[in-house]
Design a protein around this motif. Structure first.
Motif, short mmCIF file in Angstrom:
data_model
loop_
_atom_site.label_atom_id
_atom_site.label_comp_id
_atom_site.label_asym_id
_atom_site.label_seq_id
_atom_site.Cartn_x
_atom_site.Cartn_y
_atom_site.Cartn_z
N ASN A 35 0.82 -0.96 -0.05
CA ASN A 35 0.00 -0.06 0.00
C ASN A 35 0.78 1.15 -0.05
OD1 ASN A 35 -2.34 -1.17 0.26
ND2 ASN A 35 -2.32 -1.30 2.30
N TYR A 37 1.17 5.36 -0.32
CA TYR A 37 0.59 6.75 -0.32
C TYR A 37 1.49 7.90 -0.76
CZ TYR A 37 -2.17 11.03 1.07
OH TYR A 37 -2.52 12.15 1.22
N LEU A 53 -4.52 6.13 5.53
CA LEU A 53 -5.09 5.50 4.47
C LEU A 53 -6.53 5.20 4.83
CD1 LEU A 53 -2.25 2.70 3.84
CD2 LEU A 53 -2.60 5.01 2.91
N GLN A 55 -9.00 7.29 4.99
CA GLN A 55 -9.50 8.12 4.30
C GLN A 55 -9.94 7.88 2.72
OE1 GLN A 55 -7.79 12.35 4.05
NE2 GLN A 55 -5.76 11.04 4.33
N TYR A 56 -9.10 6.91 2.13
CA TYR A 56 -9.30 6.29 1.03
C TYR A 56 -9.88 5.05 0.92
CZ TYR A 56 -6.14 10.31 0.07
OH TYR A 56 -5.81 11.75 0.00
N SER A 57 -10.91 4.87 0.56
CA SER A 57 -11.70 3.50 0.60
C SER A 57 -11.12 2.49 -0.20
CB SER A 57 -13.30 3.57 0.15
OG SER A 57 -13.21 4.21 -1.10
N TYR A 59 -8.20 1.55 -0.61
CA TYR A 59 -7.18 0.64 0.11
C TYR A 59 -7.73 -0.52 1.16
CZ TYR A 59 -3.33 3.96 -0.45
OH TYR A 59 -2.52 4.87 -0.95
N ARG A 112 -1.36 -1.17 -4.17
CA ARG A 112 -2.39 -0.12 -4.15
C ARG A 112 -1.84 1.05 -3.98
NH1 ARG A 112 -7.91 -2.35 -1.34
NH2 ARG A 112 -7.82 -4.39 -2.11
N LYS A 114 -1.80 5.28 -4.29
CA LYS A 114 -2.57 6.77 -4.42
C LYS A 114 -1.40 7.65 -4.52
CE LYS A 114 -5.74 9.70 -3.81
NZ LYS A 114 -6.77 10.00 -4.88
#
Length: 128
Positions: A35, A37, A53, A55-57, A59, A112, A114
């Motif tokens: 993951n 960010y 993390l 706050q970002y669905s 993930y 994943r 972002k």
């Protein structure tokens, strides 16, 4: 899973990144997860409330897995139970990637990312 002897005479790997694997030999399960960010800013501004993390669905969303509906019948015949590799050169392995010489029962990899880029407007760049 068929167990075999893996022989690699020479291996050169320049870079192995986050949660990645270079393996010579057999394994049962390989499950690399990553993951990421990342915030890239043109101005040096650091906020203390970043990086959560939750706050970002995406993930935490379940990833769809392919459904295999066909019946598959396999048959293997190995006259020589050895994997022989003279030389391998790998430039980069990154973000939940796998390079393996051998047998594996299951590989389930996930990455994943972002990535946010915050650039200054034209007016902000001109100011000293």
């Amino acid at each position: 899973m068929i167990n075999r002897l893996s022989i690699v005479n020479k291996a050169y790997v320049n870079s192995i990144g986050i949660s990645s694997l270079f393996q010579i030999g057999d394994s049962v399960d390989i499950v690399p997860r990553t993951n990421v960010y990342a915030v890239q800013r043109e101005a040096e501004i650091f906020l203390g409330n970043e990086g959560d993390l939750k706050q970002y669905s995406f993930y935490s969303e379940l990833l769809p897995k392919p459904l295999i509906t066909e019946k598959i019948q396999t048959s293997f015949h190995h006259e020589n139970p050895t994997i022989k590799v003279g030389a391998v050169k790998v430039i980069s392995i990154s973000s939940s990637a796998v390079v393996q010489f051998g047998s594996t029962n299951t590989i389930s990899a996930e990455t994943r990312v972002k990535h946010i880029r915050q650039l200054l407007s034209g007016n902000e760049r001109k100011q000293p």
